[in-house]
Design a protein around this motif. Sequence first.
Motif, PDB file in Angstrom:
ATOM      1  N   ASN B 315       0.827  -1.171   0.000  1.00  0.00           N
ATOM      2  CA  ASN B 315       0.000   0.000   0.000  1.00  0.00           C
ATOM      3  C   ASN B 315       0.879   1.243   0.000  1.00  0.00           C
ATOM      4  N   HIS B 316       0.662   2.131  -0.924  1.00  0.00           N
ATOM      5  CA  HIS B 316       1.444   3.376  -0.946  1.00  0.00           C
ATOM      6  C   HIS B 316       0.506   4.547  -1.145  1.00  0.00           C
ATOM      7  N   GLN B 317       0.773   5.587  -0.428  1.00  0.00           N
ATOM      8  CA  GLN B 317      -0.056   6.767  -0.562  1.00  0.00           C
ATOM      9  C   GLN B 317       0.844   7.983  -0.522  1.00  0.00           C
ATOM     10  N   MET B 318       0.665   8.853  -1.497  1.00  0.00           N
ATOM     11  CA  MET B 318       1.478  10.051  -1.489  1.00  0.00           C
ATOM     12  C   MET B 318       0.582  11.255  -1.693  1.00  0.00           C
ATOM     13  N   ASP B 319       0.727  12.222  -0.838  1.00  0.00           N
ATOM     14  CA  ASP B 319      -0.059  13.447  -0.934  1.00  0.00           C
ATOM     15  C   ASP B 319       0.882  14.620  -1.106  1.00  0.00           C
ATOM     16  N   LEU B 320       0.535  15.458  -2.013  1.00  0.00           N
ATOM     17  CA  LEU B 320       1.322  16.664  -2.209  1.00  0.00           C
ATOM     18  C   LEU B 320       0.352  17.816  -1.972  1.00  0.00           C
ATOM     19  N   SER B 321       0.615  18.593  -0.942  1.00  0.00           N
ATOM     20  CA  SER B 321      -0.300  19.684  -0.621  1.00  0.00           C
ATOM     21  C   SER B 321       0.384  21.015  -0.888  1.00  0.00           C
ATOM     22  N   TYR B 322      -0.372  21.890  -1.481  1.00  0.00           N
ATOM     23  CA  TYR B 322       0.157  23.220  -1.779  1.00  0.00           C
ATOM     24  C   TYR B 322      -0.804  24.247  -1.199  1.00  0.00           C
ATOM     25  N   TYR B 323      -0.267  25.090  -0.332  1.00  0.00           N
ATOM     26  CA  TYR B 323      -1.108  26.069   0.360  1.00  0.00           C
ATOM     27  C   TYR B 323      -0.918  27.434  -0.273  1.00  0.00           C
ATOM     28  N   THR B 324      -2.015  28.033  -0.629  1.00  0.00           N
ATOM     29  CA  THR B 324      -1.932  29.407  -1.117  1.00  0.00           C
ATOM     30  C   THR B 324      -2.693  30.295  -0.145  1.00  0.00           C
ATOM     31  N   ASP B 325      -2.696  31.566  -0.406  1.00  0.00           N
ATOM     32  CA  ASP B 325      -3.404  32.473   0.491  1.00  0.00           C
ATOM     33  C   ASP B 325      -4.909  32.252   0.447  1.00  0.00           C
ATOM     34  N   SER B 326      -5.392  31.791  -0.672  1.00  0.00           N
ATOM     35  CA  SER B 326      -6.840  31.664  -0.773  1.00  0.00           C
ATOM     36  C   SER B 326      -7.334  30.238  -0.557  1.00  0.00           C
ATOM     37  N   GLY B 327      -6.491  29.287  -0.696  1.00  0.00           N
ATOM     38  CA  GLY B 327      -6.975  27.931  -0.536  1.00  0.00           C
ATOM     39  C   GLY B 327      -5.828  26.948  -0.590  1.00  0.00           C
ATOM     40  N   GLN B 328      -6.179  25.692  -0.786  1.00  0.00           N
ATOM     41  CA  GLN B 328      -5.127  24.702  -0.867  1.00  0.00           C
ATOM     42  C   GLN B 328      -5.412  23.667  -1.947  1.00  0.00           C
ATOM     43  N   TRP B 329      -4.350  23.182  -2.537  1.00  0.00           N
ATOM     44  CA  TRP B 329      -4.426  22.160  -3.558  1.00  0.00           C
ATOM     45  C   TRP B 329      -3.827  20.894  -2.988  1.00  0.00           C
ATOM     46  N   ARG B 330      -4.377  19.828  -3.396  1.00  0.00           N
ATOM     47  CA  ARG B 330      -3.838  18.576  -2.895  1.00  0.00           C
ATOM     48  C   ARG B 330      -3.895  17.516  -3.990  1.00  0.00           C
ATOM     49  N   LEU B 331      -2.763  16.950  -4.255  1.00  0.00           N
ATOM     50  CA  LEU B 331      -2.685  15.884  -5.244  1.00  0.00           C
ATOM     51  C   LEU B 331      -2.439  14.586  -4.492  1.00  0.00           C
ATOM     52  N   LYS B 332      -3.241  13.623  -4.798  1.00  0.00           N
ATOM     53  CA  LYS B 332      -3.153  12.373  -4.047  1.00  0.00           C
ATOM     54  C   LYS B 332      -2.933  11.213  -5.001  1.00  0.00           C
ATOM     55  N   MET B 333      -1.967  10.399  -4.652  1.00  0.00           N
ATOM     56  CA  MET B 333      -1.724   9.190  -5.437  1.00  0.00           C
ATOM     57  C   MET B 333      -1.767   8.010  -4.468  1.00  0.00           C
ATOM     58  N   PHE B 334      -2.398   6.985  -4.925  1.00  0.00           N
ATOM     59  CA  PHE B 334      -2.625   5.872  -4.007  1.00  0.00           C
ATOM     60  C   PHE B 334      -2.525   4.570  -4.784  1.00  0.00           C
ATOM     61  N   SER B 335      -1.882   3.609  -4.213  1.00  0.00           N
ATOM     62  CA  SER B 335      -1.895   2.300  -4.856  1.00  0.00           C
ATOM     63  C   SER B 335      -2.018   1.216  -3.803  1.00  0.00           C
ATOM     64  N   TYR B 336      -2.715   0.190  -4.163  1.00  0.00           N
ATOM     65  CA  TYR B 336      -2.892  -0.945  -3.258  1.00  0.00           C
ATOM     66  C   TYR B 336      -2.783  -2.202  -4.093  1.00  0.00           C
ATOM     67  N   ARG B 337      -1.977  -3.118  -3.619  1.00  0.00           N
ATOM     68  CA  ARG B 337      -1.844  -4.368  -4.360  1.00  0.00           C
ATOM     69  C   ARG B 337      -2.025  -5.548  -3.423  1.00  0.00           C
ATOM     70  N   LEU B 338      -2.690  -6.539  -3.927  1.00  0.00           N
ATOM     71  CA  LEU B 338      -2.854  -7.781  -3.173  1.00  0.00           C
ATOM     72  C   LEU B 338      -2.406  -8.920  -4.067  1.00  0.00           C
ATOM     73  N   ASN B 339      -1.572  -9.771  -3.516  1.00  0.00           N
ATOM     74  CA  ASN B 339      -1.180 -10.977  -4.225  1.00  0.00           C
ATOM     75  C   ASN B 339      -1.507 -12.162  -3.346  1.00  0.00           C
ATOM     76  N   TYR B 340      -2.374 -12.979  -3.833  1.00  0.00           N
ATOM     77  CA  TYR B 340      -2.806 -14.137  -3.055  1.00  0.00           C
ATOM     78  C   TYR B 340      -2.476 -15.358  -3.899  1.00  0.00           C
ATOM     79  N   ASP B 341      -1.605 -16.175  -3.367  1.00  0.00           N
ATOM     80  CA  ASP B 341      -1.143 -17.312  -4.148  1.00  0.00           C
ATOM     81  C   ASP B 341      -1.384 -18.617  -3.435  1.00  0.00           C
ATOM     82  N   LYS B 342      -1.871 -19.570  -4.183  1.00  0.00           N
ATOM     83  CA  LYS B 342      -1.880 -20.941  -3.690  1.00  0.00           C
ATOM     84  C   LYS B 342      -1.560 -21.830  -4.884  1.00  0.00           C
ATOM     85  N   THR B 343      -1.410 -23.103  -4.633  1.00  0.00           N
ATOM     86  CA  THR B 343      -1.040 -23.999  -5.719  1.00  0.00           C
ATOM     87  C   THR B 343      -2.094 -23.943  -6.816  1.00  0.00           C
TER      88      THR B 343
END
Lengths: 233, 748
Positions: B315-343
Amino acid sequence: MRCFMLILILLSITACDIEEYYGADNSTQQLVETTVVKGNVTNLYTGDSVYQATVQLGSQEALTDANGNYFINYLLSEDEEQNKPTPLRVSADNYFDYEQNVVLSPTINQIDVPLKYGAPIIEQTARVSVPGEFSTYTCQAIVLDYQGWSNIEDVTGHFPYEDNNGNTRLLTQSLNRVNVEHPNRAYYQTRLEYEGAASIYFWITADDHDGFQDSLFHSINIYAPDTLLFGTQ
Amino acid sequence: MFDHNCKIMMPLPFKTGLTIFAFLLGLYAQNSLYAALHGRVIDSENKQPLAGANVYILDQPIGVSTDRDGYFHLSVDRQQLADDTLVVGYSGYVTWKRVLRQCQPGMIIELRRTSYTLDRPIDIYGHRIDLSRAEIPHSQESISVQQIEDIGSVEMADLFKRMPAVHIEGNDLQGRRIQIRGSQASEVNVYLDGILLNNLNIDGAADLSLIVPDQIYKMDVLKGANLPLLGGGAFGGVINIHSRRQTEAGLKFKYQEGSYGKEAYSGHVNIPLTSKLILNYSGSYHQFRPRIEYFSGERFDDKTANPHIFSIRDNHQMDLSYYTDSGQWRLKMFSYRLNYDKTDWSNARDNYLLALNYSNKHRFDLTISQLFSLDRVKRFVVESTRDENIYSNENLQVRAAKTFSKNQLDLQLVSTYAHEALDTESRLKDRQGSRTYFKSHHYDNFFSLSSVLSFTDRPDSARNLWWKTYLGARGDFSATGYRDFGNSLGLRLYWQKEAWRLEPYINYGRNVKYPTLLESAYTRDMLIFTGIDTTFEQLEPEYNRSYEGGLRVYRSWSHAMVNNLEMQMAVFTNTVYNKILKRPLGDLIVQSQIGKNTTTGIESSVQLSGLDNQLNLSLGYTALDIENLLLYQYKPSKKFNLQMQYQTPFGFYLNGLLFYDGKSYAWYFDDRNQLATNRIDEAWDIDFSVGYQFRINALDVSASGYRLNLRNMVINARLSGFNLLDSKGFQDYYLRKRSYQASLSIRY
């Protein structure tokens, strides 16, 4: 610059399928995950096809046709899609039940089942009169059992006759094993003494330790009487 | 508390000795995460104290009133809330706002009268839109970052154990799913920073394994079927998760090891790139050997053992937040991986999320998110033949929210557009090559507009009584042709006297849930029976009608151990129509849409906490009556839990949780398609954990050649046991198996 951007946006919109972002499509051809399971049921020892064997796969059931073929449309459950084996059970008269857990493929499954023939087979029988003795015969039978001759529990002859008062009666007598030729085949014989007139027909039954039974009806052609199957008088 | 840095400049042998000494000194420093913020509120003109002014954090359930002399004392987690806004309001005065980062303890806040029209200085303040605060009144629970630290589990599921009316189901393969008030998992909406996660799974149930507890800052659990803003289609409730956004540099690493080959690493980093641009990353890795198969048909005594199953989640999550005088921007990247193995069988699941969020001080919030999930199942039936099933799900969400406030009137508007596309493909790969034997493509588009209008009113005679009336409306549209309008009503009464606060509330509402893409696609191929017609083209939407009444009671004392009491109680009834019932019939699945169910229930909880959360006791009870067990299976009819948390001032802590799940029943169709009943017996179980947490508050060591600055470093070692009585074993889900876990975390 702004114009360029507008063109770029318009181009990107037309490039992708814009209908997809306001419409809906749910049409499919076939979503039901049914798989076809088919195969052939044969006799393991002879290779002959087995007619009317019951094939039971999970909750589904089918019978084999004259060529021993069966066909089932099977709906895979969620677990079976995760490779959970499905119980397969094939049964037919005189055969041992066949049970196996099979992992089903979602497309086509060919599962051929060789069934073990369980019952003894009375191959031949004969009744030959003992020369010089009235109403006395030798009855012989050759019995085959694929599970080995030692599996044969009992071979019995059933001989109808007419007693002195004219009533039809039945003489039941076990045959004794006299010889073993083959691991599966045994020779049986007994001496019969009728208290009346022997009928021209009789039948033999054979039981084995697995509870299977076979019987053979035999009638004697008076113009071509039986000869001994083995040995001498 | 140490506020200054200890500077050590000495010959080397002394240095090492002193370093150790200073280190040990640090251990005895306070371990409180909550810093007290105190101050005084006065009138800017006559410098007179203002009694009864409201001091609160914007959009957070944290707030106090000033005392007779204008003083207030607010215990907040200043590190976590650094970019939230402190608000001071008093009628007749201009509301004062400032970002918490800039607030100093002991400050004097001067409020200006509204008649003054001076040129006001511009305040930079962070705004965190919190729709769960604007919803019509419901039974609600919150888990804060502190409580998550206290429970200290890698599994989200363990956070919910103490909550009444919340139940976790599922396993490692299906994911952990949540049910609220006896609902199905697909009837609970799960949001991560305003993004609906339900659509990542084809059946519409959100997988809580996606989220690692360490990345949560705050989580709201809203129970109820008629939430207009967040609860479209949610007949159970809503989970609203806000992830961490620390503005200061920080680092945390956690290692966990436990039974069943469990090994987990998780951590997060905050890097302020500039004063306005902040990067947050959090990630985790988790491996597990369950030793049994997760065949859902084998819920009881007959679990198949399989020692060769291995599952990995990361699981990886990255947020990039940018604050300005009037508001804020936020870029979010997220990944989730599941590997389930059996014979001969494997499942690989990849989920990706990309989101852009913009919010400003005009209380406008826009989120655009793109979700993508790929689910591949590979099977080998015959060794040379590989069968592959691929589901790929694509989801585009655009959500705009705007809050309007005028006098006593608040209006919250939310509009959502969602595009969903699902591709399925089945392939067979053998010696002759790969060939596709089934392929389908479905898509649909949804639009919804919802609003909640709330109005605050108070009688002139009683100053300690006021109420808030809520009117909610929601319109849902889909490209397949569904058009629905739902409305809801709510009323909450506030009554405050001395240390008591009472908040009774009632609500009523209607809600609608549209069939998922797969459900609609199935209708084309299958027999459908409805009450009137035998076959028809399109499924009906599911409708819900619900009523709820509840009461919240707060009581505070000046005692250190028993400081705060919070009681909650709710009675609810919830009726669902048009539920789809699937049953196998030979080689067909028959879907009937005749399902109606009414769930009636009661839930209550009592929570007793000491100052600084030294002692925390909570008690919860739920009773459910589900009418139709064919539609709602395996929901425990009774739930009870008792939780105790104790923290010594030296950093040693103890947590215990006793819980009980009552009997649950199901009617189901067995292998032979016969209707059968099954029962999961009631069970008691215990979770227990002990740990030691110490904090080095300020330590600056300069040794020859390098400089080490240790500030606010927290080390936490813990030993936990889950489901100690092992009462359910393999009978129920794997969640019930006894397991142990040791963890070590370092936060800096």
